[in-house]
Write a protein that holds these residues in place. Structure first.
Motif, PDB file in Angstrom:
ATOM      1  N   ARG A 120       0.975  -1.240  -0.102  1.00 30.74           N
ATOM      2  CA  ARG A 120       0.020   0.052  -0.086  1.00 30.74           C
ATOM      3  C   ARG A 120       0.932   1.183   0.036  1.00 30.74           C
ATOM      4  O   ARG A 120       0.661   2.270  -0.695  1.00 30.74           O
ATOM      5  CB  ARG A 120      -0.919  -0.206   1.204  1.00 30.74           C
ATOM      6  CG  ARG A 120      -1.910   1.189   1.353  1.00 30.74           C
ATOM      7  CD  ARG A 120      -2.756   1.045   2.517  1.00 30.74           C
ATOM      8  NE  ARG A 120      -1.979   0.995   3.572  1.00 30.74           N
ATOM      9  CZ  ARG A 120      -1.920  -0.047   4.408  1.00 30.74           C
ATOM     10  NH1 ARG A 120      -2.409  -1.295   4.191  1.00 30.74           N
ATOM     11  NH2 ARG A 120      -1.283  -0.527   5.556  1.00 30.74           N
ATOM     12  N   GLU A 121       1.849   1.381   0.710  1.00 32.46           N
ATOM     13  CA  GLU A 121       2.703   2.438   0.939  1.00 32.46           C
ATOM     14  C   GLU A 121       3.622   2.587  -0.357  1.00 32.46           C
ATOM     15  O   GLU A 121       3.920   3.942  -0.700  1.00 32.46           O
ATOM     16  CB  GLU A 121       3.787   2.228   2.061  1.00 32.46           C
ATOM     17  CG  GLU A 121       3.092   2.585   3.573  1.00 32.46           C
ATOM     18  CD  GLU A 121       2.524   3.733   3.662  1.00 32.46           C
ATOM     19  OE1 GLU A 121       3.119   4.667   3.239  1.00 32.46           O
ATOM     20  OE2 GLU A 121       1.299   3.962   3.881  1.00 32.46           O
ATOM     21  N   LEU A 122       3.970   1.354  -0.938  1.00 38.57           N
ATOM     22  CA  LEU A 122       4.768   1.605  -2.254  1.00 38.57           C
ATOM     23  C   LEU A 122       3.915   2.110  -3.427  1.00 38.57           C
ATOM     24  O   LEU A 122       4.242   3.030  -4.356  1.00 38.57           O
ATOM     25  CB  LEU A 122       5.484   0.112  -2.646  1.00 38.57           C
ATOM     26  CG  LEU A 122       6.293  -0.269  -1.723  1.00 38.57           C
ATOM     27  CD1 LEU A 122       6.870  -1.719  -2.270  1.00 38.57           C
ATOM     28  CD2 LEU A 122       7.572   0.674  -1.952  1.00 38.57           C
ATOM     29  N   ARG A 123       2.609   1.760  -3.355  1.00 39.29           N
ATOM     30  CA  ARG A 123       1.558   2.316  -4.334  1.00 39.29           C
ATOM     31  C   ARG A 123       1.323   4.018  -4.378  1.00 39.29           C
ATOM     32  O   ARG A 123       1.220   4.655  -5.217  1.00 39.29           O
ATOM     33  CB  ARG A 123       0.434   1.508  -4.541  1.00 39.29           C
ATOM     34  CG  ARG A 123       0.551   0.254  -4.994  1.00 39.29           C
ATOM     35  CD  ARG A 123      -0.976  -0.606  -4.982  1.00 39.29           C
ATOM     36  NE  ARG A 123      -0.496  -2.067  -5.232  1.00 39.29           N
ATOM     37  CZ  ARG A 123      -0.079  -2.729  -6.188  1.00 39.29           C
ATOM     38  NH1 ARG A 123       0.188  -1.873  -7.213  1.00 39.29           N
ATOM     39  NH2 ARG A 123       0.116  -4.036  -6.416  1.00 39.29           N
ATOM     40  N   ARG A 124       1.382   4.244  -3.039  1.00 41.84           N
ATOM     41  CA  ARG A 124       1.125   5.575  -2.521  1.00 41.84           C
ATOM     42  C   ARG A 124       2.425   6.333  -3.094  1.00 41.84           C
ATOM     43  O   ARG A 124       2.403   7.488  -3.714  1.00 41.84           O
ATOM     44  CB  ARG A 124       0.974   5.910  -1.112  1.00 41.84           C
ATOM     45  CG  ARG A 124       0.845   7.224  -0.844  1.00 41.84           C
ATOM     46  CD  ARG A 124       1.045   7.599   0.750  1.00 41.84           C
ATOM     47  NE  ARG A 124       2.107   7.016   1.392  1.00 41.84           N
ATOM     48  CZ  ARG A 124       3.261   7.819   1.289  1.00 41.84           C
ATOM     49  NH1 ARG A 124       3.259   8.927   0.751  1.00 41.84           N
ATOM     50  NH2 ARG A 124       4.441   7.220   1.800  1.00 41.84           N
ATOM     51  N   LEU A 125       3.609   6.014  -2.880  1.00 42.78           N
ATOM     52  CA  LEU A 125       4.727   6.414  -3.300  1.00 42.78           C
ATOM     53  C   LEU A 125       4.998   6.617  -4.858  1.00 42.78           C
ATOM     54  O   LEU A 125       5.419   7.350  -5.654  1.00 42.78           O
ATOM     55  CB  LEU A 125       6.000   5.766  -2.692  1.00 42.78           C
ATOM     56  CG  LEU A 125       7.505   6.024  -3.435  1.00 42.78           C
ATOM     57  CD1 LEU A 125       7.810   7.401  -2.815  1.00 42.78           C
ATOM     58  CD2 LEU A 125       8.465   4.973  -2.778  1.00 42.78           C
ATOM     59  N   ALA A 126       4.348   5.628  -5.485  1.00 45.43           N
ATOM     60  CA  ALA A 126       4.432   5.552  -7.217  1.00 45.43           C
ATOM     61  C   ALA A 126       3.447   6.575  -7.730  1.00 45.43           C
ATOM     62  O   ALA A 126       3.810   6.894  -8.760  1.00 45.43           O
ATOM     63  CB  ALA A 126       4.069   4.092  -7.471  1.00 45.43           C
ATOM     64  N   ASP A 127       2.597   6.777  -6.739  1.00 47.26           N
ATOM     65  CA  ASP A 127       1.819   8.095  -7.306  1.00 47.26           C
ATOM     66  C   ASP A 127       1.959   9.377  -6.897  1.00 47.26           C
ATOM     67  O   ASP A 127       1.389  10.478  -7.167  1.00 47.26           O
ATOM     68  CB  ASP A 127       0.236   7.608  -6.793  1.00 47.26           C
ATOM     69  CG  ASP A 127      -0.471   6.549  -7.450  1.00 47.26           C
ATOM     70  OD1 ASP A 127       0.212   6.257  -8.789  1.00 47.26           O
ATOM     71  OD2 ASP A 127      -1.335   5.923  -7.062  1.00 47.26           O
ATOM     72  N   ASP A 128       3.240   9.661  -6.253  1.00 45.03           N
ATOM     73  CA  ASP A 128       3.532  10.766  -5.615  1.00 45.03           C
ATOM     74  C   ASP A 128       4.865  11.096  -6.799  1.00 45.03           C
ATOM     75  O   ASP A 128       6.019  10.842  -6.503  1.00 45.03           O
ATOM     76  CB  ASP A 128       4.194  10.844  -4.222  1.00 45.03           C
ATOM     77  CG  ASP A 128       4.345  11.956  -3.600  1.00 45.03           C
ATOM     78  OD1 ASP A 128       4.825  12.907  -4.182  1.00 45.03           O
ATOM     79  OD2 ASP A 128       4.590  12.038  -2.371  1.00 45.03           O
ATOM     80  N   LEU A 129       4.516  12.398  -7.490  1.00 45.24           N
ATOM     81  CA  LEU A 129       5.455  12.753  -8.340  1.00 45.24           C
ATOM     82  C   LEU A 129       6.588  13.352  -7.544  1.00 45.24           C
ATOM     83  O   LEU A 129       8.106  13.017  -8.130  1.00 45.24           O
ATOM     84  CB  LEU A 129       4.877  13.856  -9.133  1.00 45.24           C
ATOM     85  CG  LEU A 129       5.835  14.465 -10.604  1.00 45.24           C
ATOM     86  CD1 LEU A 129       6.304  13.186 -11.203  1.00 45.24           C
ATOM     87  CD2 LEU A 129       5.043  15.266 -11.286  1.00 45.24           C
ATOM     88  N   GLU A 130       6.585  13.955  -6.550  1.00 49.72           N
ATOM     89  CA  GLU A 130       7.548  14.604  -5.997  1.00 49.72           C
ATOM     90  C   GLU A 130       8.442  13.635  -5.368  1.00 49.72           C
ATOM     91  O   GLU A 130       9.709  13.714  -5.286  1.00 49.72           O
ATOM     92  CB  GLU A 130       7.298  15.663  -4.813  1.00 49.72           C
ATOM     93  CG  GLU A 130       8.255  16.310  -4.236  1.00 49.72           C
ATOM     94  CD  GLU A 130       9.200  17.253  -5.139  1.00 49.72           C
ATOM     95  OE1 GLU A 130      10.534  17.752  -4.798  1.00 49.72           O
ATOM     96  OE2 GLU A 130       8.481  17.594  -6.055  1.00 49.72           O
ATOM     97  N   ALA A 131       7.870  12.656  -4.802  1.00 47.27           N
ATOM     98  CA  ALA A 131       8.837  11.604  -4.039  1.00 47.27           C
ATOM     99  C   ALA A 131       9.535  10.807  -5.156  1.00 47.27           C
ATOM    100  O   ALA A 131      10.647  10.370  -5.000  1.00 47.27           O
ATOM    101  CB  ALA A 131       7.811  10.562  -3.351  1.00 47.27           C
ATOM    102  N   LEU A 132       8.902  10.602  -6.338  1.00 49.47           N
ATOM    103  CA  LEU A 132       9.688  10.057  -7.545  1.00 49.47           C
ATOM    104  C   LEU A 132      10.925  10.864  -7.989  1.00 49.47           C
ATOM    105  O   LEU A 132      12.099  10.252  -8.247  1.00 49.47           O
ATOM    106  CB  LEU A 132       8.877   9.630  -8.455  1.00 49.47           C
ATOM    107  CG  LEU A 132       7.699   8.676  -8.378  1.00 49.47           C
ATOM    108  CD1 LEU A 132       6.706   8.481  -9.852  1.00 49.47           C
ATOM    109  CD2 LEU A 132       8.233   7.365  -8.179  1.00 49.47           C
ATOM    110  N   ARG A 133      10.750  12.118  -8.069  1.00 49.16           N
ATOM    111  CA  ARG A 133      11.735  13.044  -8.317  1.00 49.16           C
ATOM    112  C   ARG A 133      12.840  12.914  -7.308  1.00 49.16           C
ATOM    113  O   ARG A 133      13.891  12.891  -7.682  1.00 49.16           O
ATOM    114  CB  ARG A 133      11.359  14.441  -8.418  1.00 49.16           C
ATOM    115  CG  ARG A 133      10.404  14.623  -9.820  1.00 49.16           C
ATOM    116  CD  ARG A 133       9.976  16.373  -9.822  1.00 49.16           C
ATOM    117  NE  ARG A 133       9.122  16.215 -11.003  1.00 49.16           N
ATOM    118  CZ  ARG A 133       9.385  16.561 -12.172  1.00 49.16           C
ATOM    119  NH1 ARG A 133      11.080  16.486 -12.502  1.00 49.16           N
ATOM    120  NH2 ARG A 133       8.658  16.692 -13.279  1.00 49.16           N
ATOM    121  N   VAL A 134      12.567  12.938  -6.032  1.00 46.34           N
ATOM    122  CA  VAL A 134      13.537  12.772  -4.994  1.00 46.34           C
ATOM    123  C   VAL A 134      14.275  11.447  -5.235  1.00 46.34           C
ATOM    124  O   VAL A 134      15.534  11.500  -5.154  1.00 46.34           O
ATOM    125  CB  VAL A 134      12.800  12.733  -3.544  1.00 46.34           C
ATOM    126  CG1 VAL A 134      14.113  12.391  -2.531  1.00 46.34           C
ATOM    127  CG2 VAL A 134      12.416  14.018  -3.173  1.00 46.34           C
TER     128      VAL A 134
END
Length: 209
Positions: A105-119
């Motif tokens: 669940r947390e990984l899917r939330r991370l995958a949808d967070d553009l800013e987190a992906l950029r980091v």
């Protein structure tokens, strides 16, 4: 087994490290081997896909543990092996399943967070250039980077130029901004209206002595 929240946080941390490794390897291939300019946006799709794939793995692990728990229900005999679970194991198996689901669940939330992906991409870029820098330092110590002694000189030249442009020049420019006083800038005739000379994203005027 520990607290479920702690186990989930650790699982996300491990998965994030795996994702950074995947991105780092791809950055090394695309930017260095293919001599392409680095653009974080081109890696967003890969970062998203990598995180989702890791979440899918966690969901699959949760499903497997669920099946093991159902098979263990009502069994009270001695186990035949490490994964031959019994009724007394069902509580831990249920907790483990919740942990797998929580990580997914947390990984899917991370995958949808553009800013987190950029980091994540930026961390992977720093890791990639760290590898390049370490490799160049080793070659400098061994061969002093003499072209006639380095069979990979031509192949690695583009990597060295990329490292110079993306790592060394920005560091030098930042250092010069920090050390140059306003009075010295005024004596040099630097004004806000003066056009900046740029190359590869670097203000070349910052490097003038």
């Amino acid at each position: 087994m520990g607290r479920t929240s702690d186990a989930i946080a650790e699982g996300v941390s491990i998965a994030s490290a795996a994702a950074r490794l995947t991105l780092r390897n791809q950055i090394l291939v695309e930017v260095i081997a293919h001599d392409a300019p680095f653009d974080a946006d081109t890696f967003v799709g890969l970062a998203h896909q990598t995180i989702v794939a890791l979440a899918d793995e966690q969901d699959a692990a949760a499903e497997m543990v669920g099946k093991q728990r159902r098979r263990a229900w009502g069994k009270f005999s001695d186990p035949d092996g490490t994964h031959d679970y019994r009724d007394r194991d069902t509580r831990n198996l249920r907790r483990r399943q919740r942990q797998y689901r929580g990580v997914a669940r947390e990984l899917r939330r991370l995958a949808d967070d553009l800013e987190a992906l950029r980091v994540l991409i930026e961390q992977a870029r720093e890791s990639a250039w760290g590898d390049v820098e370490a490799n160049l330092q080793r070659r400098l110590k061994v061969e002093a980077m003499r072209p006639d002694l380095d069979p990979d000189y031509e192949r690695m030249r583009s990597a060295r130029m990329q490292s110079l442009r993306l790592v060394d020049l920005p560091k030098l420019a930042a250092h010069k901004r920090q050390t140059q006083s306003p009075a010295r800038a005024a004596r040099a005739g630097v004004t806000d209206a003066a056009p900046a000379r740029r190359a590869g994203g670097i203000d070349l005027s910052e490097l003038d002595s």
